[in-house]
Design a protein around this motif. Structure first.
Motif, PDB file in Angstrom:
ATOM      1  N   ALA A 188     -53.613  19.893 -20.922  1.00 33.05           N
ATOM      2  CA  ALA A 188     -53.308  20.899 -21.940  1.00 33.05           C
ATOM      3  C   ALA A 188     -54.357  20.934 -23.050  1.00 33.05           C
ATOM      4  O   ALA A 188     -54.338  21.849 -23.889  1.00 33.05           O
ATOM      5  N   GLY A 189     -55.242  19.958 -23.075  1.00 33.47           N
ATOM      6  CA  GLY A 189     -56.257  19.924 -24.125  1.00 33.47           C
ATOM      7  C   GLY A 189     -55.731  19.446 -25.459  1.00 33.47           C
ATOM      8  O   GLY A 189     -56.356  19.650 -26.502  1.00 33.47           O
ATOM      9  N   THR A 190     -54.566  18.803 -25.438  1.00 35.97           N
ATOM     10  CA  THR A 190     -53.986  18.267 -26.670  1.00 35.97           C
ATOM     11  C   THR A 190     -54.099  16.752 -26.656  1.00 35.97           C
ATOM     12  O   THR A 190     -54.474  16.150 -25.650  1.00 35.97           O
ATOM     13  N   THR A 235     -53.368   8.220 -24.028  1.00 34.09           N
ATOM     14  CA  THR A 235     -53.091   9.634 -23.782  1.00 34.09           C
ATOM     15  C   THR A 235     -52.438   9.758 -22.415  1.00 34.09           C
ATOM     16  O   THR A 235     -52.362   8.783 -21.654  1.00 34.09           O
ATOM     17  N   THR A 236     -51.939  10.942 -22.094  1.00 34.60           N
ATOM     18  CA  THR A 236     -51.273  11.164 -20.812  1.00 34.60           C
ATOM     19  C   THR A 236     -52.021  12.251 -20.037  1.00 34.60           C
ATOM     20  O   THR A 236     -52.721  13.080 -20.635  1.00 34.60           O
ATOM     21  N   PRO A 237     -51.889  12.280 -18.709  1.00 32.22           N
ATOM     22  CA  PRO A 237     -52.538  13.341 -17.913  1.00 32.22           C
ATOM     23  C   PRO A 237     -52.106  14.739 -18.349  1.00 32.22           C
ATOM     24  O   PRO A 237     -52.914  15.678 -18.332  1.00 32.22           O
TER      25      PRO A 237
END
Length: 260
Positions: free
Chosen positions: A117-119, A110-112
């Motif tokens: 963004a909660g995605t 995942t990315t920061p």
């Protein structure tokens, strides 16, 4: 009568005005050089002053070795002096400041930006071992788990001089604790029924490693977040739903039994 002849004194050598000007210029230059050298020495010595903050300790290294022993090598808050670099080097350690480190060895890619963004990225058909981390559970399942550790530096000398990079040693210990604990719990325990005990086991394992390896840190808080594999999210959700339905039906049956 004898006559004594006195030789006349030699005529004075005419002073070369160019040589005189050169001599005066040299004298002035040497005076300026002396002033500049004194100023540079004073500046060099004054550059050795440094301050230590209220939440810090400092250690002076003289040619790579700490100055002082028996606890005197740790300098408290205030103004201090040392020989300027390269003779001395000052290492400051945040003694009371809380440090934070995260283990994502068991988490998917995942990315920061996605985290804020909660995605999250689409799960895809399967895990990609090159980028997706996971933990293996005691019952042979796969789960995603990550841990966030908040810690303080308890032994600055050990923390600074015991390792090339102490923060890497702390990171490795946290990774180890997460994988070690996951292998002792079933996937249902990690995700639902025993989340608290799983988190406590991760914390306890890290503390054991920190003491055994002499990391010089103390745990402030350790929190663990766990998820089922995204590719099987629907299946895990179905299990939870069916479990809730089972409990509801059992309660209804018991209620009916009592009425009867």
């Amino acid at each position: 009568h004898s006559h004594e002849h006195h030789s006349a004194p030699p005529p004075p050598t005419p002073v070369d005005s160019g040589s005189q000007a050169l001599a005066e210029a040299l004298r002035s230059s040497f005076a300026i050089v002396r002033v500049v050298m004194v100023a540079l020495v004073a500046l060099f010595l004054c550059s050795g002053f440094f301050s230590v903050g209220l939440q810090e300790k400092a250690i002076i290294l003289r040619f790579g070795q700490p100055v002082g022993e028996g606890g005197r090598e740790l300098l408290g808050p205030g103004l201090h002096w040392s020989y300027p670099y390269p003779i001395d080097e000052v290492v400051k350690v945040p003694i009371t400041e809380i440090q934070t480190i995260q283990s994502t060895v068991g988490w998917y890619a995942t990315t920061p930006e996605q985290e804020l963004a909660g995605t999250e990225p689409p799960p895809g058909g399967s895990l990609n071992p090159a980028v997706d981390g996971y933990v293996l559970t005691a019952d042979g399942n796969i789960a995603h788990s990550r841990a966030t550790l908040r810690y303080r530096i308890d032994d600055p000398i050990r923390f600074v001089f015991g390792f090339v990079t102490a923060s890497n040693a702390v990171q490795n210990a946290l990774n180890n604790a997460l994988l070690h604990a996951a292998a002792r719990f079933s996937v249902d325990q990690i995700l639902t029924s025993d989340r608290t005990r799983f988190q406590e086991t991760v914390t306890r394992r890290f503390t054991q490693l920190a003491q055994a390896q002499g990391l010089g840190v103390v745990v402030d808080q350790c929190s663990v977040d766990s998820k089922a594999p995204r590719q099987l999210k629907q299946a895990f959700d179905n299990v939870i739903t069916k479990g809730q339905d089972r409990s509801k039906l059992l309660n209804q049956a018991r209620s009916l039994e009592n009425q009867t």
